[in-house]
Design a protein around this motif. Sequence first.
Motif, PDB file in Angstrom:
ATOM      1  N   SER A  39       1.953  34.591 -69.302  1.00 16.09           N
ATOM      2  CA  SER A  39       2.110  33.861 -70.561  1.00 16.09           C
ATOM      3  C   SER A  39       2.688  34.785 -71.622  1.00 16.09           C
ATOM      4  O   SER A  39       2.465  35.986 -71.613  1.00 16.09           O
ATOM      5  CB  SER A  39       0.761  33.304 -71.002  1.00 16.09           C
ATOM      6  N   ASP A  40       3.453  34.193 -72.548  1.00 14.92           N
ATOM      7  CA  ASP A  40       4.110  34.994 -73.569  1.00 14.92           C
ATOM      8  C   ASP A  40       3.126  35.493 -74.599  1.00 14.92           C
ATOM      9  O   ASP A  40       3.399  36.457 -75.308  1.00 14.92           O
ATOM     10  CB  ASP A  40       5.195  34.167 -74.265  1.00 14.92           C
ATOM     11  N   MET A  41       1.989  34.797 -74.707  1.00 17.60           N
ATOM     12  CA  MET A  41       1.066  35.159 -75.770  1.00 17.60           C
ATOM     13  C   MET A  41       0.121  36.279 -75.354  1.00 17.60           C
ATOM     14  O   MET A  41      -0.712  36.673 -76.138  1.00 17.60           O
ATOM     15  CB  MET A  41       0.243  33.929 -76.167  1.00 17.60           C
ATOM     16  N   LYS A  42       0.242  36.731 -74.117  1.00 15.21           N
ATOM     17  CA  LYS A  42      -0.569  37.840 -73.618  1.00 15.21           C
ATOM     18  C   LYS A  42      -2.059  37.562 -73.795  1.00 15.21           C
ATOM     19  O   LYS A  42      -2.820  38.449 -74.180  1.00 15.21           O
ATOM     20  CB  LYS A  42      -0.215  39.156 -74.349  1.00 15.21           C
ATOM     21  N   ASP A  43      -2.452  36.299 -73.540  1.00 17.38           N
ATOM     22  CA  ASP A  43      -3.867  36.005 -73.747  1.00 17.38           C
ATOM     23  C   ASP A  43      -4.615  35.874 -72.435  1.00 17.38           C
ATOM     24  O   ASP A  43      -5.763  35.459 -72.401  1.00 17.38           O
ATOM     25  CB  ASP A  43      -3.999  34.701 -74.551  1.00 17.38           C
ATOM     26  N   GLY A  44      -3.950  36.168 -71.340  1.00 17.47           N
ATOM     27  CA  GLY A  44      -4.635  36.142 -70.058  1.00 17.47           C
ATOM     28  C   GLY A  44      -4.771  34.774 -69.459  1.00 17.47           C
ATOM     29  O   GLY A  44      -5.500  34.592 -68.494  1.00 17.47           O
ATOM     30  N   SER A  45      -4.064  33.756 -69.996  1.00 13.33           N
ATOM     31  CA  SER A  45      -4.177  32.423 -69.407  1.00 13.33           C
ATOM     32  C   SER A  45      -3.283  32.354 -68.172  1.00 13.33           C
ATOM     33  O   SER A  45      -2.227  32.960 -68.132  1.00 13.33           O
ATOM     34  CB  SER A  45      -3.759  31.372 -70.417  1.00 13.33           C
ATOM     35  N   LEU A  46      -3.723  31.594 -67.190  1.00 14.18           N
ATOM     36  CA  LEU A  46      -3.008  31.537 -65.925  1.00 14.18           C
ATOM     37  C   LEU A  46      -2.465  30.146 -65.668  1.00 14.18           C
ATOM     38  O   LEU A  46      -3.173  29.162 -65.864  1.00 14.18           O
ATOM     39  CB  LEU A  46      -3.948  31.900 -64.762  1.00 14.18           C
TER      40      LEU A  46
END
Lengths: 188, 808
Positions: free
Chosen positions: A76-83
């Motif tokens: 993810s582009d937001m680098k929040d660890g969502s898969l």
Amino acid sequence: MGGTSSKLPKDLLSEYQELTFLTKQEILMAHKIFSELQDRENGLYSSRVSMEKILTLPELKSNPFRKRICHVFSTSDMKDGSLSFEDFLDLLSAFSDSATLEIKSHYAFRIFDFDDDGTLDARDLEKLVNSLTGETDDTRLTGEEMRQLISNILEESDIDKDGTVNLSEFQHVISRSPDFVSSFKIVL
Amino acid sequence: MAHLSYFSPALANQRSSKVSVGPAESWSSDLSRDSCEYYQTEIFGLLPSSQAHRRLHAETLADDQDQSLLDRVSWNPSVPLRDLPVCLQDKRDIRERQPLQRCSIGYWDSWRRSQQKTRRRLKEHVGGAVSGLLPWRHTLHKIEGDCSYASIQSYELNLCTKLEYPIKHLRIKHCFHPGIVLKQPSMFESAAESGQRVDTKPRASRQQLPRVPLRDLPVCLQDKRDIRERQPLQRCSIGYWDSWRRSQQKTRRRLKEHVGGAVSGLLPWRHTLHKIEGQFGVGVKAYFVFLRYLLCLNLLYCVIIAGSVLTPTLVFAQNSSTHGSLGFQNFSFKDFFVGSGVLESSPVFHSFYTRGSLDLDCLNTPILFLLGMFSVLFLSIIMVVRRTVVGYKHSWLTGNRFNSNLSYKVFCGWDFCIQNPQAASLKQNFVRNELRMDLEEQTFQQRVQQRSLRHWVQLIFLRILLNVLVLVLLGSSFILIHFAIQTSQTKCENHWTLCLMLEYLPPITMTTVNYILPHVFSKISEFEDYSLTIQLNLTLIRSIFLKLASLGIYLFFFINAQESPEQHKCRENAFGKEMYKLTIFNLLECFFNAFCVAYPRMLLVERFPSSKLAQLLGKKQFEISFNVLDLVNSQTVTWVGVFYCPLLPAINTIRLLLLFYVKKFTVVRCSVPAQRMFRTASSSVLFHFMLLLGLFMAVVTLVVNINRFDQGGCGPFEGNRTVFTVTSVCIKTLPDPVQSTISYISSEAFAFTLILAEVVILTSYVSRGRANRKAIERLKDMLVMCSSDKRFLVKQHSTIMRRQQRTR
């Protein structure tokens, strides 16, 4: 794509089989579990599942490296660890029992590299050891033991003596241990 | 510093016209990669690797890390002074510094080192004297001077090309796959950004890309799709042959995976083992996997024996009165345990397999019996040797088995299969304890170095005393077993339960001894002041010796006993009966252990945790090594007894099946995981080696027994038809060339030639291994040099950058 499609199209299935180490049953099982995670989210059908939801899976819940795993496999582009589902498949493929040693050691290196700079320096090693032994104060190693341990690790594995462990040195250490492949495994 | 001005952009612009202005591009100097112009730059002389030989005179050293290189080159006390590439004055300085270090070494090491020095000098003297005696030295010297230059040059070229490959790796520190350099030094950019860089790679490496299967690339799925899209564009330049071959490889790989998946799907108990692994770790699972392996092995034996031994006898049976059903009315419970009565004339024992109606020269029931038995033993040898060798290769790769290797304990420490929070905290406890133990071992080693002479003498005395104690214990247990065997041979007149106990006295004694003594040994080894790993292995070796030797004494007694002829008309049956009793008793013992010892203990600890007894005993730990020893022991008994009790593998199969469920109950309900983490790879070698020892013992016993039972009383080899006569009759019917070949193969000349050939092959492998090891050392040194060069250059670069920014 409309609604909650509970079936995986055939061409995607064969493509996933070709590009990952998972068998057909494993991919379908992963799809089922991922759909359940998605359905549990309050809100619209989103193609990414947040990190908190992923961490409720029983396979990841007790793993001290769970957050690092999510960060490593997330695109993810937001680098929040969502898969997304494909990130989830990447995760399962790297942790499956038919993945090669090179793949596993590569991803293990990335998971252990806490500051994402491409090498394991003393700070990364300290965080790694703390994750292994437990985060609470009474389960950590003392400062003196930690220093001794890290200097031993660097002495053993840092071949080019630059104070950090890079990927090749890490793979060299891993290749000498035949238990790694059997312990670096997550099977749904 | 004047030489650094070479790299300032202004100067670079003057020298070449194609350099662009930006700071990042100022590095693309006009030094061509193929020519070695950069060796002639000023900065090359400043690099640490060029300075290494001059560093010994340095008063101040800039880097702490360079100090270590200095230390390695000059301070290594075991390198003789002559071998150092420094001038005489430096050698004198080093020699002065050496005695200062010697006090921290220890008397033993310094004595050993002086011995090495004397031996080396003596060897040199002798070598010099011998070469002085050789003729034609002067002539050979002249010839060498003319012809050697070419050979030296070619040798150097070879070495350079060999060493060039690893240097290419070092240049790009973060390159993670030799076949694809999709991502340049900043490691985790997305594929889209770095996509353009692929085109800048030379043609050779671009063609290497498709050879790696897409699955093996450590990138995310989307990147794999991009690569695959690019692949067909390249395929036209590959050729039809290559693409066909590659698709064949793919199909073959998929077929192998399917077959592997099908076979592993057939293996039973996968789900149970997965649960056990999650709760108790990899070590306990390894025990159950070993048990399953033995089960499959025994099942295979059953199949072989059923096919080659049982079926011919049943089909071609002569209707003789001995096979009558005289036993069924007299069947008593006792017969099951002792193997007498109806069981004696059943297919369980040797005497059932008489020579039937199939009586050709080379195809009769005895020959088939022999073939079946020998194929069972041969198969066991192959499989056990293969497993031992595979395990040995793995543990050799991990280096010294008895030394701790902290890096892989940290890197491979976590078991990702764990799902249970309690199991996770348990695992964290293990890892912490293991790391602490290893660190303590290290400080222990340092303490050992500082032991005084008096301490050493005391310790050696204590160790000798303890070893004598161990020998005394072993000896007394053997005498006890001997006494038990002798008592069991006496005829008993009492009630049948007491007679049963008397018959079972040897197995009871052996099992009790085998249960108690290993715990005593582990207690004894605590006093011997060894490091923990050595203690564990010493206990294991002593227990192995105890178990195999007690079985050996049991067999030895039977081989040497003088039995009265009317009591045992059929001596083969008597031998088979003993093995049968041992197996049955093993099963009973395991039931007893689980239900009468482990379960009550667990109940006691759970219900009354505060009682003194519970605190003394504690919860039982599942000791993997001792359980595996039991398995190996029982398998040895099966191998020893299979010739005289052909259905023993079948009985063993049933026993192992029951054992699996009983042990599963013990582990899951009655035990806590062991505190010390089990190293599967290194100890499994020991276990497979023990299996091999047991197999060897079985083969030796079989050979001795065949010789002993010359005039067989019953079974397929009764009367004059011994094993040897039966086989020789068969061989005589074969054609002449085959006979002469067989006699040649079994002669001593052939064996001698075979051994000689093996020795030559072994020597070549060993010398190749040694040469590889030397090359590894040299490469490691080169790595250190290159890395210090790189650090130096990076520092210079940042200094220049900073200066540029200041001047702007």
